[in-house]
Design an enzyme around this catalytic site. Structure first.
Site, PDB file in Angstrom:
ATOM      1  N   ASP A   1       0.842  -1.187   0.000  1.00  0.00           N
ATOM      2  CA  ASP A   1       0.000   0.000   0.000  1.00  0.00           C
ATOM      3  C   ASP A   1       0.881   1.241   0.000  1.00  0.00           C
ATOM      4  O   ASP A   1       1.965   1.233  -0.585  1.00  0.00           O
ATOM      5  CB  ASP A   1      -0.929  -0.041   1.225  1.00  0.00           C
ATOM      6  CG  ASP A   1      -2.265   0.624   0.975  1.00  0.00           C
ATOM      7  OD1 ASP A   1      -2.285   1.858   0.865  1.00  0.00           O
ATOM      8  OD2 ASP A   1      -3.281  -0.082   0.886  1.00  0.00           O
TER       9      ASP A   1
ATOM     10  N   SER B   1     -11.487  -0.759  -0.601  1.00  0.00           N
ATOM     11  CA  SER B   1     -10.159  -0.771   0.022  1.00  0.00           C
ATOM     12  C   SER B   1     -10.255  -0.997   1.517  1.00  0.00           C
ATOM     13  O   SER B   1      -9.332  -1.505   2.140  1.00  0.00           O
ATOM     14  CB  SER B   1      -9.444   0.551  -0.213  1.00  0.00           C
ATOM     15  OG  SER B   1      -8.926   0.633  -1.495  1.00  0.00           O
TER      16      SER B   1
ATOM     17  N   HIS C   1      -3.268   6.170   3.464  1.00  0.00           N
ATOM     18  CA  HIS C   1      -4.161   5.052   3.184  1.00  0.00           C
ATOM     19  C   HIS C   1      -3.649   3.752   3.780  1.00  0.00           C
ATOM     20  O   HIS C   1      -4.397   2.966   4.348  1.00  0.00           O
ATOM     21  CB  HIS C   1      -4.321   4.932   1.675  1.00  0.00           C
ATOM     22  CG  HIS C   1      -5.309   3.924   1.232  1.00  0.00           C
ATOM     23  ND1 HIS C   1      -5.005   2.605   1.024  1.00  0.00           N
ATOM     24  CD2 HIS C   1      -6.619   4.041   0.941  1.00  0.00           C
ATOM     25  CE1 HIS C   1      -6.079   1.966   0.615  1.00  0.00           C
ATOM     26  NE2 HIS C   1      -7.080   2.806   0.561  1.00  0.00           N
TER      27      HIS C   1
END
Length: 653
Positions: free
Chosen positions: A214, A463, A258
């Site tokens: 990620d 996600s 994120h």
């Protein structure tokens, strides 16, 4: 609550050296603000033009008792969404020579006006693992190496467009494809998924390693420490972007925000929230493989290189799970896509690969109603592909409804049945990290912890649903370490919650539209994750690789019947558990929407025989078993910053 990441291609220079992290020498970082990640993130989901327009509008106030997440597209009008969707979804084609369909037009410019300075980022696959001589020939053509990708017998490079014909002429080259941009997909309720039952049985993920591929993980957050709050559970980190891993605002290791959020959903221990925002597997070890930069942008080659490293570190850190909360459009069959080949390599090595389905379920081309919008590598039949549900403010699984932005199957080209499973993904509260892009752009989404600081952050998207399942996999493997990836996939799919209505509708105020979702197996897969059932189940599927391969479907326009096809491509039907017994029968896995080996859609259900244009979008001009779709959802425009996207709203989804 973001829904897809910006599609800007970034080919990184050679990765920086790996940094093994030992629990006895970690330097504690100052904790100021939450960080962001590339998974379905708010910022990356919105095209640049759309983002500029949305910045002039004021955020709306929360409604229906749920916290609004700051999705990149939540403030766009229905007209803007329609215009961007229509331009982004285009017709695709077959490979031309050794070039993938979306690279062929670029290669054609080599003899028709391409400037000598014009370059393209590509992944070149060879007949054998490329050697120094192979790389040397490419470099003589002007190619600049960025990654060696041995798992797919390839290299990633930037090469002049004018050199593409010469590259194709190399007899050792098997295929050449675009090194596509990657983006995150963002838009939970532990109780709704039965996770407390697993905790009560003593399972917390201890000893299991999960690789988070990620935007990085800022492990200064106390929720990522061990039970003594003295050592980080991020046991290893490596950067594949070649970009800075800190900034003047205090961000460290994760500049987007994120990845830290994703890591918290998987394994946060809830220390700063009194357990309210604990992750699914609060004692799991995390391996941080950074592939997204401060804007949540990355590339195929970054991700492939990170997957290869996860395989290499598998025994060192007991890596049993890879989380991929990211995705991109599909340009070729999964059998030809190097990104899909990489996730298959990890699966065959014994690692469960959990992938986001995508946030394109609202995009309707010619009346296709969001079908055929699964992103890669979630289109691969081996991996466990996750769609998103919304809780509607309740912990009762019966109250969960499908998030309208969650992508639907079948997959482009191969018509694989996806998603495989659903999990809560809307308005998910997890870890914030200081100084990151998402935190600075969406300060209203920050939530204070017990220490009075902005320790948590709200995001939405597939996600966010994906790490819920990754954490569940860790719990299941702690219960039975001998389970193979296929056995884990089969167990989780068989034991899902399946009591769904025929359809639900949701009005999205900022789009001035009502979206209707049907609860067929191409919309919600096998159903909602149910860990209470999963840990109590004793059925074990065959251990061989491919035993739980997601099947494909074939549509017959003459009678409106969609039939399941056991097996997929070169995989024999006999290796697939679905349909071979009462225990693993198709209707057991996918519920009442499947009867025997086929499903019939009526005029009021997902495919209406009167809307032939929708058929061509989803199924292509040829719909026989094993054929490729010639009408492709993912067009060349997807490779640009203003590529195809979906507008995930928030509580009204």
């Amino acid at each position: 609550m973001p829904t897809g990441a910006r599609q800007t291609v970034l080919i990184a220079p050679p990765a920086t050296p790996a940094i093994p992290i030992h629990s006895n020498n970690l330097r504690k970082l100052d904790w100021h603000r939450p960080c962001t990640s590339l998974a379905e993130s708010k910022h990356n989901s919105v095209p640049q033009k759309a983002r500029v327009m949305s910045q002039t509008l004021k955020p709306k106030s929360p409604s229906r008792g749920e916290r609004h997440s700051a999705a990149w597209g939540k403030r766009l009008s229905a007209i803007l969404l329609l215009l961007l969707a229509e331009t982004a979804f285009a017709q695709g084609g077959k490979a031309v020579g050794k070039f993938a369909p979306d690279l062929a037009p670029i290669a054609a410019r080599a003899n028709h006006g391409a400037k000598a300075s014009e370059t393209v980022k590509v992944i070149v696959q060879y007949k054998q693992i490329p050697q120094a001589a192979d790389e040397g020939r490419a470099q003589l053509l002007g190619g600049r190496l960025s990654h060696r990708l041995h798992s797919v017998k390839g290299i990633a490079m930037t090469i002049p467009v004018n050199a593409l014909p010469a590259l194709e002429a190399d007899p050792e080259v098997l295929s050449v494809s675009v090194d596509h941009p990657m983006k995150g997909l963002d838009d939970v309720s532990d109780i709704a998924t039965g996770v407390p039952s697993a905790w009560n049985a003593g399972y917390n993920g201890a000893g299991i390693g999960v690789a988070v591929i990620d935007s990085g993980i800022n492990d200064s957050h106390p929720d990522l420490k061990d039970s003594t709050e003295s050592h980080s559970r991020v046991v290893y980190r490596q950067d594949f972007t070649g970009t800075a891993n800190s900034n003047s605002s205090g961000a460290m290791y994760d500049l987007y925000g994120h990845g830290t959020h994703v890591a918290g959903i998987i394994g946060g221990n809830g220390y700063l929230s009194g357990g309210n925002y604990a992750g699914v597997a609060p004692s799991v070890n995390l391996v941080d493989l950074r592939v997204l930069d401060l804007n949540g942008s990355g590339s195929d080659s970054n991700v492939i290189a990170a997957i290869e490293q996860a395989i290499a570190l598998q025994s060192t850190y007991n890596i049993r799970v890879i989380n991929l909360s990211l995705g991109r459009g599909i340009f070729v069959s999964y059998t030809q896509d190097p990104l899909c080949q990489a996730v298959e390599a990890a699966w065959k090595a014994g690692i469960v690969v959990v992938v986001a389905a995508g946030n394109y379920g609202r995009v309707s081309v010619n009346g296709s109603n969001g079908f055929g919008t699964i992103t890669a590598p979630g289109n691969d039949p081996f991996v466990l592909t996750v769609g998103a549900m919304k809780s509607n403010g309740s912990s009762n699984p019966a109250a969960e409804t499908k998030a309208s932005y969650s992508s639907k199957g079948p997959t482009t080209y191969d018509h694989v049945v996806k998603p495989d499973i659903m999990a809560p993904g809307n308005d998910i509260v997890s870890l914030a990290a200081p100084g990151t892009t998402l935190m600075s752009e969406y300060p209203a989404e920050l939530i204070t912890g017990n220490d009075g600081n902005n320790d948590y952050f709200t995001l939405s998207g597939t996600s966010m649903a994906t790490p819920v399942v990754s954490g569940a996999v860790a719990l299941l493997l702690q219960q039975n370490n001998a389970l193979t990836p296929d056995q884990v996939k089969a167990r989780l799919m068989k034991t899902t919650y399946k009591a769904w209505p025929t359809s639900t509708s949701a009005y999205v105020p900022h789009l001035l539209q009502t979206f209707t979702d049907f609860y067929d197996f191409l919309s919600i897969g096998s159903g909602l994750l149910d860990m209470q059932n999963a840990v109590a189940d004793t059925n074990v599927a065959p251990a061989n690789v491919g035993a739980a391969l997601s099947p494909s479907v074939s549509y017959n326009p003459n009678n409106g019947k969609v039939s399941l096809v056991e097996g997929n491509g070169s995989i024999a039907a006999g290796s697939v558990v679905w349909g071979t017994s009462v225990v693993w029968g198709a209707s057991v896995v996918w519920g009442a929407s499947v009867t025997g080996s086929s499903v019939v859609w009526g005029a009021s259900l997902p495919w209406n025989t009167n809307t032939l244009s929708a058929f061509s979008v989803v199924w292509g001009s040829s719909t026989g078993t094993g054929t490729q779709a010639t009408s492709v959802v993912w067009g060349a425009a997807v490779t640009s910053t203003d590529g195809a996207f979906t507008d995930a709203g928030d509580d009204e989804q």
